[in-house]
Design a protein around this motif. Structure first.
Motif, short mmCIF file in Angstrom:
data_model
loop_
_atom_site.label_atom_id
_atom_site.label_comp_id
_atom_site.label_asym_id
_atom_site.label_seq_id
_atom_site.Cartn_x
_atom_site.Cartn_y
_atom_site.Cartn_z
N PHE A 176 43.52 57.37 43.28
CA PHE A 176 42.40 56.91 42.45
C PHE A 176 42.79 55.64 41.71
CE2 PHE A 176 39.06 56.80 39.46
CZ PHE A 176 39.65 56.55 38.23
N ALA A 177 43.97 55.66 41.11
CA ALA A 177 44.39 54.52 40.31
C ALA A 177 44.45 53.25 41.16
CB ALA A 177 45.75 54.80 39.68
N ILE A 178 45.06 53.37 42.33
CA ILE A 178 45.19 52.19 43.19
C ILE A 178 43.83 51.66 43.59
CG2 ILE A 178 45.96 51.40 45.45
CD1 ILE A 178 48.35 53.17 45.19
N VAL A 179 42.97 52.60 44.03
CA VAL A 179 41.64 52.16 44.47
C VAL A 179 40.89 51.49 43.33
CG1 VAL A 179 39.38 53.00 45.14
CG2 VAL A 179 41.39 53.82 46.31
N ALA A 180 40.94 52.11 42.15
CA ALA A 180 40.19 51.54 41.03
C ALA A 180 40.72 50.16 40.67
CB ALA A 180 40.28 52.48 39.83
N VAL A 181 42.04 50.05 40.54
CA VAL A 181 42.62 48.77 40.13
C VAL A 181 42.33 47.69 41.18
CG1 VAL A 181 44.76 47.54 39.71
CG2 VAL A 181 44.39 49.76 38.66
N LEU A 182 42.51 48.05 42.44
CA LEU A 182 42.29 47.06 43.51
C LEU A 182 40.84 46.60 43.55
CD1 LEU A 182 44.16 45.84 45.52
CD2 LEU A 182 43.36 47.48 47.21
N THR A 183 39.93 47.58 43.45
CA THR A 183 38.51 47.25 43.48
C THR A 183 38.16 46.25 42.39
OG1 THR A 183 38.06 49.49 44.18
CG2 THR A 183 36.22 48.22 43.34
N LEU A 184 38.56 46.57 41.17
CA LEU A 184 38.24 45.67 40.08
C LEU A 184 38.94 44.34 40.22
CD1 LEU A 184 38.31 47.88 36.93
CD2 LEU A 184 36.38 46.65 37.86
N ALA A 185 40.19 44.38 40.70
CA ALA A 185 40.95 43.14 40.80
C ALA A 185 40.24 42.16 41.72
CB ALA A 185 42.36 43.43 41.30
N ILE A 186 39.68 42.66 42.82
CA ILE A 186 38.97 41.77 43.73
C ILE A 186 37.78 41.13 43.03
CG2 ILE A 186 37.57 41.67 45.82
CD1 ILE A 186 39.32 43.79 47.02
N GLY A 187 37.00 41.97 42.34
CA GLY A 187 35.83 41.42 41.64
C GLY A 187 36.24 40.40 40.59
N ILE A 188 37.30 40.73 39.84
CA ILE A 188 37.74 39.82 38.78
C ILE A 188 38.30 38.54 39.38
CG2 ILE A 188 39.47 39.52 36.98
CD1 ILE A 188 39.08 42.42 36.25
N ALA A 189 39.06 38.66 40.47
CA ALA A 189 39.68 37.47 41.06
C ALA A 189 38.61 36.48 41.51
CB ALA A 189 40.55 37.87 42.25
N VAL A 190 37.60 36.98 42.20
CA VAL A 190 36.56 36.08 42.70
C VAL A 190 35.85 35.38 41.54
CG1 VAL A 190 34.41 35.98 43.97
CG2 VAL A 190 36.26 37.39 44.79
N ASN A 191 35.57 36.13 40.50
CA ASN A 191 34.93 35.52 39.33
C ASN A 191 35.83 34.47 38.70
OD1 ASN A 191 32.25 36.60 37.97
ND2 ASN A 191 33.13 38.20 39.25
N THR A 192 37.13 34.76 38.64
CA THR A 192 38.05 33.81 38.03
C THR A 192 38.11 32.53 38.85
OG1 THR A 192 39.37 35.62 37.19
CG2 THR A 192 40.41 33.47 37.25
N VAL A 193 38.11 32.65 40.16
CA VAL A 193 38.16 31.46 41.01
C VAL A 193 36.95 30.57 40.72
CG1 VAL A 193 37.87 30.65 43.36
CG2 VAL A 193 39.51 32.43 42.87
N VAL A 194 35.78 31.18 40.71
CA VAL A 194 34.57 30.40 40.48
C VAL A 194 34.61 29.76 39.10
CG1 VAL A 194 32.10 30.58 40.13
CG2 VAL A 194 33.15 31.67 42.09
N PHE A 195 35.04 30.53 38.12
CA PHE A 195 35.07 29.99 36.78
C PHE A 195 36.07 28.87 36.66
CE2 PHE A 195 34.46 29.77 32.37
CZ PHE A 195 35.70 29.58 31.79
N THR A 196 37.22 29.01 37.32
CA THR A 196 38.24 27.96 37.26
C THR A 196 37.69 26.65 37.81
OG1 THR A 196 39.90 29.63 37.63
CG2 THR A 196 40.59 27.35 37.88
N ALA A 197 36.99 26.77 38.94
CA ALA A 197 36.43 25.55 39.52
C ALA A 197 35.41 24.94 38.56
CB ALA A 197 35.77 25.89 40.85
N PHE A 198 34.55 25.77 38.02
CA PHE A 198 33.54 25.29 37.09
C PHE A 198 34.19 24.66 35.88
CE2 PHE A 198 29.50 25.00 35.29
CZ PHE A 198 29.53 25.45 33.98
N ASP A 199 35.25 25.32 35.38
CA ASP A 199 35.95 24.81 34.21
C ASP A 199 36.57 23.46 34.49
OD1 ASP A 199 39.12 25.07 33.02
OD2 ASP A 199 37.47 25.11 31.61
N ALA A 200 37.22 23.34 35.64
CA ALA A 200 37.89 22.09 35.96
C ALA A 200 36.89 20.94 36.03
CB ALA A 200 38.64 22.22 37.28
N LEU A 201 35.70 21.25 36.53
CA LEU A 201 34.71 20.18 36.68
C LEU A 201 33.95 19.91 35.40
CD1 LEU A 201 32.93 20.69 40.07
CD2 LEU A 201 34.17 18.70 39.27
N ALA A 202 33.47 20.97 34.78
CA ALA A 202 32.47 20.76 33.74
C ALA A 202 32.94 21.04 32.33
CB ALA A 202 31.25 21.64 34.03
#
Lengths: 113, 934
Positions: free
Chosen positions: B96-122
């Motif tokens: 359970f722990a692995i699945v939960a952490v991995l699931t959230l990590a993917i969602g968080i990672a993708v959001n961070t990538v988008v935000f980083t790009a937005f941050d760098a530009l704007a």
């Protein structure tokens, strides 16, 4: 009918404990509890366990200090004693308590005049 | 000061845990014993004494707890304890722990990538001195708010503006080559970009390499407070006519070309044959106000030395570059905008031909972001919404898993509640568990995001030609990104943890204590919530996947769109025209003619045509066309300006080589082409627009632009010219792949004209086999300017709508697939727990004779019901989304059956498998064991 016992408020507990220690000198928790019961002739209702957080608080304020010792029945017990700051605090609180009592007495007595 | 004393005392105890508990226990016990002793003395029995003592003392544990709260910092104590407890629980169910952490990590990672790009530009400020004072100024005309200025206009504003302490210009680049820079080698193909269908034109082997360049006004570096790495930077002195030609290198170029040799200052670099003295080097990856760093920095006046006709810099109608400035302290952007409005009106009064209707737009220059219009912002919003959706899916998933788990822990919680735990305390503990998971996921997500970003940036930079410059956006994580990542992790943790926590606090205590929450009791409200979560996830996945299918199929159609001419068998070759006054430029027409002849002689070549722009997305220019007869009438002044259409200069055999059908009349004769005769060929749309129902051949038109606009090289400002139409051709899609051109004009291109250099070559076989022979030919003719070549079909990937569609499709696929993966993990988890919970029920059914298949079907049906609902909702939503995407689908029907049906089938299959695997385990239950299962 049992005599009515009043609940002891936190602020007044401080005053009672400090006064007790001034009168009795260094004392452990049980001793303080017994003394309170004696003096109030059982009118003060007190869960004895609640003394301990109060004692800790007084110690944190620096009004009393504690030292480990041996009780009458040869058990390890912590003895509390009043500090100089505690004496000052006691005097201040006693004075303000008496002032308050006087004001209330006047208010209640004023009905009659 | 007492509070400080108390705080210190509390903090001290954090570090002295061990002995304190013993002491507390000892102290209270001795008190109790003394009380007991007193009662014994009074004659009670030992048991009565003990009971009475305890009664007088009050609750021992409560007293201890009250003492502890006074002693330490209860919040921290509890927190530490909760975290330890949570860690223990996770160790017990690592899956359970692995699945939960991995699931959230993917969602968080993708959001961070988008935000980083937005941050760098704007969001991030430029790495210059006091970036908040910087502004960008654009020329505003009715059609375009963000245009470039001409040089004389720039000088006017610079000399008359009081609100700016400095105004600088970065002029358009030039084609620059240097004899000291080696020629290009074998072309390398970028990997991922190529696989996605994006093709960059390649340099011919042996072609000269162009240098990335920036022409700046002399006060540019001063305004930005730039520090040199070596030597000095450009100064206003260097930007005068007649100054010694000097150049500043970029650190990147200095490393690559000069191997970081510190003696480079003072040596000479030849640019387009002219000698320039190197006076300094800027820091590596320093790009000033631009987002890419080139190779060399030059003063604007150097353009004259490099061969630009001086008249170009004095022509108020010739667009020259981009203006930026630094506001004086205390001046706001609005003040500056107002001042520019006034100055612009003065200019309009003085020069009505060019400056009427022209104003200025003033925006902040603090960040890299170019001013984005409504469309671009919609894309940004869409992307951020998509990844936020993914994170939502992830949270819903983990929430569902937690709900399932909390159902199993009902008894534990009921016991705690009956022991006196407050709701707040329980809530704190449950939330701590979920926040711990979230924080772990945040850390993992940050690592994943960094890895994803590096991959993307690396891929992008290896796909772009080096002379476009190196992207210098700062994507390294900084405090802002950390806070964002952990911020959303915390929010996610609370979001997915709150609902299960609240659910757990409301159970019927009696039932929970007795039954452990089996489904024989009233249906747990938790399972309704879980179903909603699953349905929601599935719906979101469906929308994403259907969108991605539509976008990918649509952009694929773009590649197959028939543009109206033969695109498959054509190779294009572009020889850059030397913009200077060197010997090559004088003999360029001869080179063009010779090249044309030689290419015609290569084996497999069926025809060679010349044009001023390629026939697909790229290099568009506009002009106005009207009937010549109209212009003579007295009301022509009041009539609104005729609409603009695209145009280009072509050789006579252009239509033959590209196989564009000639509908009426004829093509240009070689004589007309060489003489640049006043003739023209129009597309059928233009013919129909000007003379509906009539034959346009033989009619006369007025061609010309009165407003300053971009011209083909060497065109200069032309007054309207009258021409005779000699032919009409079929419409093609040369401006926008999505529809045929609204109108098009073809003019004859003499081989002496400077806009030549683009050849369209028809081959019998595969066009790319010609690349090697072409390289040899170019070498033999000593062509010194950069030469590009490639299959014409590869240029389709330049169409901006194709790019948006394709990239949109790829992103959508990635996000949608991740969402699907998460959704399936969720379904698997749900059904698993449901099986565990219903073990008793299943046992009874089987004992009563149910077949294993029936039981599996029952479990599966229940588990998949929310999937069916989610699918229905998702399909409905997709119908709406597809209408929005219609504009970039290149004609694909928004209700494309293949996409909708295909995604639905895929989803059902995957969901069934995810549910069936744990359902199978249901039937492996031994009925006897199940009946006893608690």
């Amino acid at each position: 009918m049992e005599p009515e016992r009043s609940e002891v408020l936190q602020g007044t507990l401080d005053l009672i404990v400090l006064k007790t220690l001034e009168t009795m000198g260094p004392q452990h928790g049980y001793g303080i509890a017994v003394r309170i019961q004696q003096v109030s002739e059982d009118l003060l209702k007190l869960n004895q366990g609640t003394l301990y957080p109060a004692l800790l608080r007084l110690e944190q304020h620096g009004w009393i200090t504690s030292k480990w010792g041996v009780s009458e029945n040869n058990r390890k017990a912590k003895f509390y004693s009043l500090t100089k700051r505690g004496r000052n605090q006691l005097a201040a609180e006693a004075a303000s308590w008496e002032r308050m009592a006087a004001v209330i007495a006047r208010l209640l007595g004023a009905e009659g005049t | 000061m007492d509070w400080l004393r108390i705080l210190l005392s509390r903090l001290k105890t954090l570090f002295r845990r061990g002995g304190l508990e013993e002491n507390l226990d000892a102290e209270m016990r001795s008190h109790l014993e003394m009380l007991e002793g007193e009662y014994l003395r009074r004659g009670r029995s030992p048991e009565e004494a003990r009971y009475a003592a305890r009664r007088d003392f009050g609750g021992l544990e409560q007293a201890k707890e009250a003492f502890r709260e006074q002693r330490g910092i209860p919040f921290l104590d509890n927190l530490v304890r909760d975290v330890r407890y949570g860690a223990r629980l996770m160790r017990k169910s690592p899956g359970f722990a692995i699945v939960a952490v991995l699931t959230l990590a993917i969602g968080i990672a993708v959001n961070t990538v988008v935000f980083t790009a937005f941050d760098a530009l704007a969001l991030r400020s430029l790495p210059v001195k006091e970036p908040e004072q910087l502004a960008r100024i654009f020329r505003a005309t009715p059609g375009d708010r963000y245009g470039a200025f001409s040089y004389p206009d720039y000088l006017y504003y610079r000399d008359h503006s009081k609100d700016f302490s400095d105004l600088t210009m970065m002029a358009f680049g030039m084609d620059l080559t240097s004899s000291e820079v080696p020629a290009s080698g074998q072309a390398t193909l970028p990997r991922i970009a190529g696989a996605l269908g994006f093709h960059m034109p390649q340099f011919l082997q042996g072609s000269a390499q162009p240098l990335g360049n920036a022409f700046i006004s002399g006060n540019y570096f001063e305004m930005l407070g730039t520090q040199p790495l070596l030597g000095r930077l450009l100064r206003p002195d260097d930007d005068r006519a007649g100054a010694i030609p000097v150049v500043v290198l970029s650190g990147n170029f200095w490393r690559r070309q000069f191997h970081a040799n510190s003696n480079v200052v003072g040596s000479v670099l030849h640019l387009n044959g002219i000698a320039f003295v190197i006076v300094g080097v800027t820091h590596v990856d320093y790009a000033g106000t631009a987002d890419t760093v080139g190779d060399v920095w030059l003063p604007i006046s150097a353009k004259i030395a490099l061969g630009l006709p001086a008249q170009q810099l004095e022509d108020r109608a010739a667009l020259a570059g981009w203006v930026g400035g630094r506001l004086k302290p205390g001046v706001s952007l609005q003040d500056a905008a107002a001042e520019f409005h006034v100055l612009a009106s003065h200019l309009a009064a003085d020069y009505p031909d060019t400056e009427a209707h022209a104003g200025a737009t003033v925006v902040s220059g603090r960040t890299y972001a170019p001013p984005l219009d409504g469309e671009a912002w919609t894309i940004v919003v869409i992307v951020m919404a998509a990844v936020a959706l993914l994170l939502l899916i992830a949270c819903a998933n983990v929430a569902g898993l937690l709900l399932a788990r909390s159902a199993a822990r009902l008894r534990e919680i009921a016991v705690r509640v009956s022991l006196g735990a407050s709701s707040a305390r329980l809530l704190q503990q449950l939330l701590t568990e979920s926040i711990t998971i979230a924080v772990l996921a945040g850390a993992l997500g940050l690592v994943l995001a960094g890895w994803m970003l590096r991959l993307v940036i690396y891929e992008i930079s290896s796909s772009l030609p080096s002379y476009w410059g190196t992207i210098v956006l700062q994507i390294s994580p900084d405090i802002r990104i950390f806070s964002y990542t952990f911020g959303i992790a915390l929010i996610a943790g609370v979001a997915f943890g709150l609902t299960p926590a609240l659910q757990s606090l409301k159970p019927d205590l009696n039932l929970a204590l007795k039954d452990g929450g089996s489904l024989f009791g009233p249906r747990l409200r938790g399972s309704h919530l879980r179903d909603v979560l699953v349905a929601g996830q599935i719906a979101a996945c469906v929308v994403l996947l259907i969108s991605s299918a539509l976008l990918l199929r649509g952009s694929q159609r773009a590649l197959k769109t028939d543009p109206g001419f033969d695109i498959k068998g054509i190779l294009f070759l572009h020889v850059a025209h030397p913009e200077d006054a060197t010997e090559l430029s004088a003999r360029f027409p001869e080179v063009v003619r010779t090249l044309e002849r030689h290419i015609g002689g290569l084996p497999g070549v069926q025809g060679v045509a010349r044009a001023s722009r390629p026939p697909i997305a790229g290099g568009q220019r506009w002009t106005t066309v009207s009937r010549a007869s109209d212009d003579r009438s007295p009301e022509s002044e009041k009539r609104p300006a005729p609409p603009e259409i695209g145009y280009s200069y072509v050789s006579g055999n252009y239509f033959d080589v590209l196989q564009i059908p000639l509908l009426r009349g004829r093509t240009f004769t070689p004589a007309e082409v060489e003489a640049s005769a006043p003739v023209a060929i129009v597309s059928e749309a233009t013919a129909h627009q000007l003379w509906p129902g009539e034959d346009a051949v033989g009619k006369r038109i007025m061609v010309g632009k009165s407003q300053p606009a971009s011209h083909f090289i060497g065109e200069g400002q032309t007054a309207p010219v009258e021409r005779e139409i000699v032919g009409v051709v079929r419409d093609v899609r040369s401006m926008d792949l999505r529809k045929p051109d609204d109108g098009y004009l073809y003019l004859p291109s003499s081989s002496a004209a400077p806009w030549n250099g683009l050849f369209l070559i028809r081959t019998a076989g595969e066009p790319t086999t010609l690349l090697s022979p072409l390289a040899d030919t170019a070498r033999n003719l000593h062509i010194e300017t950069p030469t590009l070549a490639g299959a014409l079909s590869s240029m389709v990937s330049f169409d901006p709508y194709f790019v948006i569609s394709r990239i949109g499709g790829v992103l959508s696929t990635i996000v949608g697939s991740l969402g699907l993966l998460l959704g399936c993990m969720g379904i698997y988890g749900m059904v698993s727990y449901s099986v565990i919970q219903r073990t008793k029920e299943i046992g009874i059914r089987m004992a009563l004779g149910a077949q294993s298949r029936e039981v599996q079907a029952l479990v599966l049906r229940n588990g998949l019901r929310p999937v069916a609902i989610g699918l229905a909702v998702g399909v409905a939503a997709s119908l709406g989304v597809s209408q929005v995407l219609r504009a970039i689908l290149f004609g694909l029907d928004p209700v494309d059956a293949f996409s909708f049906v295909g995604v639905s089938v895929l989803l059902v299959m995957v969901a069934v498998i995810s549910g069936w695997l744990p359902a199978r385990r249901a039937t492996e239950v031994d009925p006897l064991i199940a009946l006893r299962y608690e």
